[in-house]
Design a protein around this motif. Structure first.
Motif, PDB file in Angstrom:
ATOM      1  N   GLN A  73       1.036  -0.964  -0.043  1.00  0.00           N
ATOM      2  CA  GLN A  73       0.143   0.009  -0.080  1.00  0.00           C
ATOM      3  C   GLN A  73       0.912   1.059  -0.070  1.00  0.00           C
ATOM      4  O   GLN A  73       0.447   2.446  -0.570  1.00  0.00           O
ATOM      5  N   GLU A  74       2.152   1.218   0.911  1.00  0.00           N
ATOM      6  CA  GLU A  74       2.876   2.453   0.822  1.00  0.00           C
ATOM      7  C   GLU A  74       3.524   2.558  -0.539  1.00  0.00           C
ATOM      8  O   GLU A  74       3.717   3.697  -0.923  1.00  0.00           O
ATOM      9  N   ARG A  75       3.586   1.639  -1.461  1.00  0.00           N
ATOM     10  CA  ARG A  75       4.419   1.736  -2.869  1.00  0.00           C
ATOM     11  C   ARG A  75       3.337   1.775  -3.955  1.00  0.00           C
ATOM     12  O   ARG A  75       3.726   2.891  -4.500  1.00  0.00           O
ATOM     13  N   ILE A  76       2.019   1.411  -3.909  1.00  0.00           N
ATOM     14  CA  ILE A  76       1.121   1.511  -5.061  1.00  0.00           C
ATOM     15  C   ILE A  76      -0.144   2.465  -4.768  1.00  0.00           C
ATOM     16  O   ILE A  76      -0.808   2.736  -5.593  1.00  0.00           O
ATOM     17  N   GLY A  77      -0.233   3.048  -3.201  1.00  0.00           N
ATOM     18  CA  GLY A  77      -1.308   3.539  -2.949  1.00  0.00           C
ATOM     19  C   GLY A  77      -2.772   2.935  -3.222  1.00  0.00           C
ATOM     20  O   GLY A  77      -2.983   1.590  -2.906  1.00  0.00           O
ATOM     21  N   THR A  78      -3.856   3.815  -3.933  1.00  0.00           N
ATOM     22  CA  THR A  78      -4.996   3.162  -4.210  1.00  0.00           C
ATOM     23  C   THR A  78      -4.929   2.010  -5.147  1.00  0.00           C
ATOM     24  O   THR A  78      -6.179   1.265  -5.235  1.00  0.00           O
ATOM     25  N   LYS A  79      -3.625   1.722  -5.761  1.00  0.00           N
ATOM     26  CA  LYS A  79      -3.913   0.409  -6.890  1.00  0.00           C
ATOM     27  C   LYS A  79      -3.899  -0.715  -6.206  1.00  0.00           C
ATOM     28  O   LYS A  79      -3.888  -1.851  -6.690  1.00  0.00           O
ATOM     29  N   ILE A  80      -3.734  -0.704  -4.817  1.00  0.00           N
ATOM     30  CA  ILE A  80      -3.755  -1.741  -3.945  1.00  0.00           C
ATOM     31  C   ILE A  80      -5.220  -2.334  -4.150  1.00  0.00           C
ATOM     32  O   ILE A  80      -5.222  -3.713  -3.573  1.00  0.00           O
ATOM     33  N   ALA A  81      -6.335  -1.827  -4.702  1.00  0.00           N
ATOM     34  CA  ALA A  81      -7.733  -2.233  -4.881  1.00  0.00           C
ATOM     35  C   ALA A  81      -7.265  -3.491  -5.802  1.00  0.00           C
ATOM     36  O   ALA A  81      -8.471  -4.326  -6.051  1.00  0.00           O
ATOM     37  N   PHE A  82      -6.398  -3.765  -6.810  1.00  0.00           N
ATOM     38  CA  PHE A  82      -6.185  -4.724  -7.428  1.00  0.00           C
ATOM     39  C   PHE A  82      -5.357  -6.008  -6.889  1.00  0.00           C
ATOM     40  O   PHE A  82      -5.450  -6.807  -7.743  1.00  0.00           O
ATOM     41  N   TYR A  83      -5.060  -5.741  -5.746  1.00  0.00           N
ATOM     42  CA  TYR A  83      -4.280  -6.895  -5.087  1.00  0.00           C
ATOM     43  C   TYR A  83      -5.122  -8.008  -4.886  1.00  0.00           C
ATOM     44  O   TYR A  83      -4.490  -9.124  -5.152  1.00  0.00           O
ATOM     45  N   ARG A  84      -6.221  -8.058  -4.457  1.00  0.00           N
ATOM     46  CA  ARG A  84      -6.978  -9.213  -4.147  1.00  0.00           C
ATOM     47  C   ARG A  84      -7.164 -10.057  -5.306  1.00  0.00           C
ATOM     48  O   ARG A  84      -7.311 -11.367  -5.369  1.00  0.00           O
ATOM     49  N   ILE A  85      -7.665  -9.223  -6.566  1.00  0.00           N
ATOM     50  CA  ILE A  85      -7.627 -10.305  -7.804  1.00  0.00           C
ATOM     51  C   ILE A  85      -6.281 -10.905  -8.095  1.00  0.00           C
ATOM     52  O   ILE A  85      -6.228 -12.032  -8.444  1.00  0.00           O
ATOM     53  N   PHE A  86      -5.097 -10.198  -8.036  1.00  0.00           N
ATOM     54  CA  PHE A  86      -4.008 -10.846  -8.186  1.00  0.00           C
ATOM     55  C   PHE A  86      -3.629 -11.944  -7.198  1.00  0.00           C
ATOM     56  O   PHE A  86      -3.110 -12.865  -7.624  1.00  0.00           O
ATOM     57  N   TYR A  87      -3.986 -11.948  -5.898  1.00  0.00           N
ATOM     58  CA  TYR A  87      -3.606 -12.575  -4.773  1.00  0.00           C
ATOM     59  C   TYR A  87      -4.527 -14.259  -5.199  1.00  0.00           C
ATOM     60  O   TYR A  87      -3.949 -15.030  -5.361  1.00  0.00           O
ATOM     61  N   ASN A  88      -5.778 -13.958  -5.694  1.00  0.00           N
ATOM     62  CA  ASN A  88      -6.705 -15.086  -5.893  1.00  0.00           C
ATOM     63  C   ASN A  88      -6.203 -15.922  -7.164  1.00  0.00           C
ATOM     64  O   ASN A  88      -6.157 -17.086  -7.215  1.00  0.00           O
ATOM     65  N   LEU A  89      -5.676 -15.033  -8.309  1.00  0.00           N
ATOM     66  CA  LEU A  89      -5.170 -15.681  -9.614  1.00  0.00           C
ATOM     67  C   LEU A  89      -3.788 -16.376  -9.395  1.00  0.00           C
ATOM     68  O   LEU A  89      -3.668 -17.462  -9.596  1.00  0.00           O
ATOM     69  N   PHE A  90      -3.028 -15.726  -8.466  1.00  0.00           N
ATOM     70  CA  PHE A  90      -1.905 -16.318  -8.089  1.00  0.00           C
ATOM     71  C   PHE A  90      -1.826 -17.772  -7.202  1.00  0.00           C
ATOM     72  O   PHE A  90      -1.296 -18.706  -7.587  1.00  0.00           O
ATOM     73  N   ALA A  91      -2.917 -17.739  -6.665  1.00  0.00           N
ATOM     74  CA  ALA A  91      -3.261 -19.054  -5.652  1.00  0.00           C
ATOM     75  C   ALA A  91      -3.700 -20.117  -6.495  1.00  0.00           C
ATOM     76  O   ALA A  91      -3.511 -21.309  -6.348  1.00  0.00           O
ATOM     77  N   LEU A  92      -4.572 -19.648  -7.262  1.00  0.00           N
ATOM     78  CA  LEU A  92      -5.294 -20.709  -8.359  1.00  0.00           C
ATOM     79  C   LEU A  92      -4.183 -21.292  -9.311  1.00  0.00           C
ATOM     80  O   LEU A  92      -3.919 -22.438  -9.461  1.00  0.00           O
ATOM     81  N   VAL A  93      -3.304 -20.507  -9.795  1.00  0.00           N
ATOM     82  CA  VAL A  93      -2.315 -21.224 -10.728  1.00  0.00           C
ATOM     83  C   VAL A  93      -1.258 -21.842 -10.060  1.00  0.00           C
ATOM     84  O   VAL A  93      -0.807 -22.796 -10.338  1.00  0.00           O
ATOM     85  N   SER A  94      -0.693 -21.141  -8.925  1.00  0.00           N
ATOM     86  CA  SER A  94       0.234 -21.904  -7.920  1.00  0.00           C
ATOM     87  C   SER A  94      -0.149 -23.313  -7.524  1.00  0.00           C
ATOM     88  O   SER A  94       0.555 -24.222  -7.596  1.00  0.00           O
ATOM     89  N   PHE A  95      -1.441 -23.317  -7.309  1.00  0.00           N
ATOM     90  CA  PHE A  95      -1.918 -24.771  -6.655  1.00  0.00           C
ATOM     91  C   PHE A  95      -2.226 -25.578  -7.960  1.00  0.00           C
ATOM     92  O   PHE A  95      -1.887 -26.795  -7.761  1.00  0.00           O
TER      93      PHE A  95
END
Length: 207
Positions: A33-55
């Protein structure tokens, strides 16, 4: 060798779970959040996609030794499937009070596009759940997922090892998740912990 295959499965699961856990941590999200500010809004989608692909990668790369733990005959196989179906209803019950768009990360992106996103939310708006299945267990999604995975009419060695690893991961993950919730909600969540069991709806497993 079967022993080597099991060790490889465990190692690959650890390689999947460690970055997954780091990305889910409150400290890491705050740094982002300190680095990207409000673009943290995209973090949850990235996290979910990363979890699916990595699993998925963990699943296809892992060795699958041809060892059968059990293979139930009729009518016991039907009984297992019946309990699996019940656990799916339990998952649905657990998800009822949850905003699925927020859970998936879609709502965050929508708020960002509408210029209505606060970076203080990090990747989601935190909200305590006390309704439905959450009245009886603090992590009902984990509980019913364990039931669904465990009530299996046939079990091979790969699935058995993976099942044990997932149960351990859920339990350890719940510990860190609750530390985050105590940090956010304070006494309100501590009182909830004292009243409701963690992952299994039995008073013996309160903590």
């Amino acid at each position: 060798m079967i022993f080597v295959d099991v060790l490889i499965i465990i190692l690959l699961f650890v390689l999947f779970s460690l970055p997954h856990s780091v990305l889910a941590s409150l400290n890491f999200k705050k740094k982002m959040q300190e680095r990207i500010g409000t673009k943290i809004a995209f973090y949850r989608i990235f996290y979910n996609l990363f979890a699916l692909v990595s699993f998925y990668l963990f699943y296809i790369i892992s060795p699958k030794p041809a060892v059968t733990i059990y293979d139930l005959d009729y009518p016991f196989d039907i009984a297992m499937i019946f309990f699996q179906v019940l656990s799916l209803f339990g998952l649905w019950w657990s998800l009822r009070p949850i905003d699925l768009k927020e859970f998936l990360g879609l709502q965050q992106v929508l708020r960002y596009l509408q210029n209505n996103y606060s970076s203080d939310e990090l990747d989601e708006k935190p909200k305590l759940q006390f309704e439905y299945a959450f009245k009886y267990v603090r992590h009902p999604i984990y509980f019913f997922s364990i039931l669904f995975l465990g009530f299996r009419p046939s079990m091979d060695l790969f699935y058995f090892v993976m099942f044990i690893l997932i149960v351990i991961y859920f339990y350890v993950g719940s510990i860190y998740e609750e530390k985050k919730l105590v940090n956010i909600f304070g006494v309100q969540y501590v009182e909830y912990q004292q009243k409701v069991p963690r992952m299994f709806p039995i008073k013996l497993f309160m903590r």
